[in-house]
Motif scaffolding. Structure first.
Motif, PDB file in Angstrom:
ATOM      1  N   ARG A 107     -23.370 -14.625   5.200  1.00 49.15           N
ATOM      2  CA  ARG A 107     -23.867 -15.532   4.167  1.00 49.15           C
ATOM      3  C   ARG A 107     -24.004 -16.933   4.748  1.00 49.15           C
ATOM      4  NH1 ARG A 107     -20.331 -14.941  -1.126  1.00 49.15           N
ATOM      5  NH2 ARG A 107     -21.855 -16.516  -1.729  1.00 49.15           N
ATOM      6  N   PRO A 108     -25.166 -17.581   4.537  1.00 49.66           N
ATOM      7  CA  PRO A 108     -25.341 -18.934   5.097  1.00 49.66           C
ATOM      8  C   PRO A 108     -24.608 -19.986   4.268  1.00 49.66           C
ATOM      9  CG  PRO A 108     -27.308 -18.278   3.906  1.00 49.66           C
ATOM     10  CD  PRO A 108     -26.386 -17.087   3.879  1.00 49.66           C
ATOM     11  N   ARG A 130     -23.453 -19.174   9.307  1.00 45.50           N
ATOM     12  CA  ARG A 130     -23.489 -17.842   8.690  1.00 45.50           C
ATOM     13  C   ARG A 130     -22.108 -17.213   8.861  1.00 45.50           C
ATOM     14  NH1 ARG A 130     -28.175 -15.796   6.992  1.00 45.50           N
ATOM     15  NH2 ARG A 130     -30.078 -16.956   7.487  1.00 45.50           N
TER      16      ARG A 130
END
Length: 209
Positions: free
Chosen positions: A52-53, A42
């Motif tokens: 955000r992964p 992440r």
């Protein structure tokens, strides 16, 4: 004596199939694992936005896995085509490929390497940082299992492979065991028949007429 008994008593009757299965399973396991997700990172953009992964595969974390697995498969094919000392030498090469795959997997399956790989192909700014790293240990473990299988196959070929017959050994034995009458007549016998005035293409009934 049955065919199964002959195979058991023949040199490498059980060892060769076991070696082939171990090598194919080991290399296949490494190839499958290399294409799976090994870590989820992440990334934070550094501006207070949501993390955000980013999924990172084994091939990205350890790029050497696929070439090493393919080299092991090629080497195993060469094991069955070679003979004697050359076969043992190729088996030793497979022994080295197994530990090399294990080392590559262990170096790649780390949080630091996963964060670096995720940042390399991230669309975020250069200020992106890894907020968290989750490593899926099942696939690195599967890679280590494949490396162990390759190591076992290589050891078997290196230690016992010199006793195994070549790929054409059974065909040579079959030809040697075939009755002389079943073997095709050569050109010399045809010329001998012509010298005697016989027709080599005629059947027994035609010759008695």
């Amino acid at each position: 004596m049955t065919v199964a008994g002959d195979r058991r008593r023949a040199p490498g009757g059980r060892e060769r199939p076991a070696c082939a299965v171990a090598a194919a399973a080991g290399a296949g396991l490494v190839l499958v694992a290399a294409g799976r997700t090994w870590a989820t990172v992440r990334l934070s953009g550094g501006l207070g936005g949501p993390a955000r992964p980013v999924a990172v595969g084994g091939g990205e974390l350890a790029p050497a896995l696929v070439p090493l697995a393919l080299a092991a498969l090629a080497a195993m094919v060469a094991v069955f085509a070679a003979r004697g000392a050359l076969r043992r030498g190729i088996g030793a090469v497979i022994c080295l490929l197994g530990p090399a795959i294990a080392v590559a997997a262990l170096r790649g399956a780390t949080a630091g390497r996963a964060a670096e790989a995720a940042a390399e192909h991230s669309t975020l700014s250069a200020a992106a940082r890894a907020a968290s790293v989750s490593v899926v240990w099942a696939w690195p473990a599967a890679t280590l299992a494949g490396a162990a299988a390759l190591l076992a196959a290589g050891l078997l070929a290196a230690v016992r492979g010199g006793r195994w017959p070549g790929m054409s050994g059974r065909y040579e034995r079959a030809a040697a065991a075939a009755p002389r009458s079943a073997r095709p007549a050569g050109a010399r016998s045809l010329w001998d028949a012509l010298d005697r005035g016989d027709d080599p293409t005629a059947g027994p009934g035609d010759r008695n007429r």
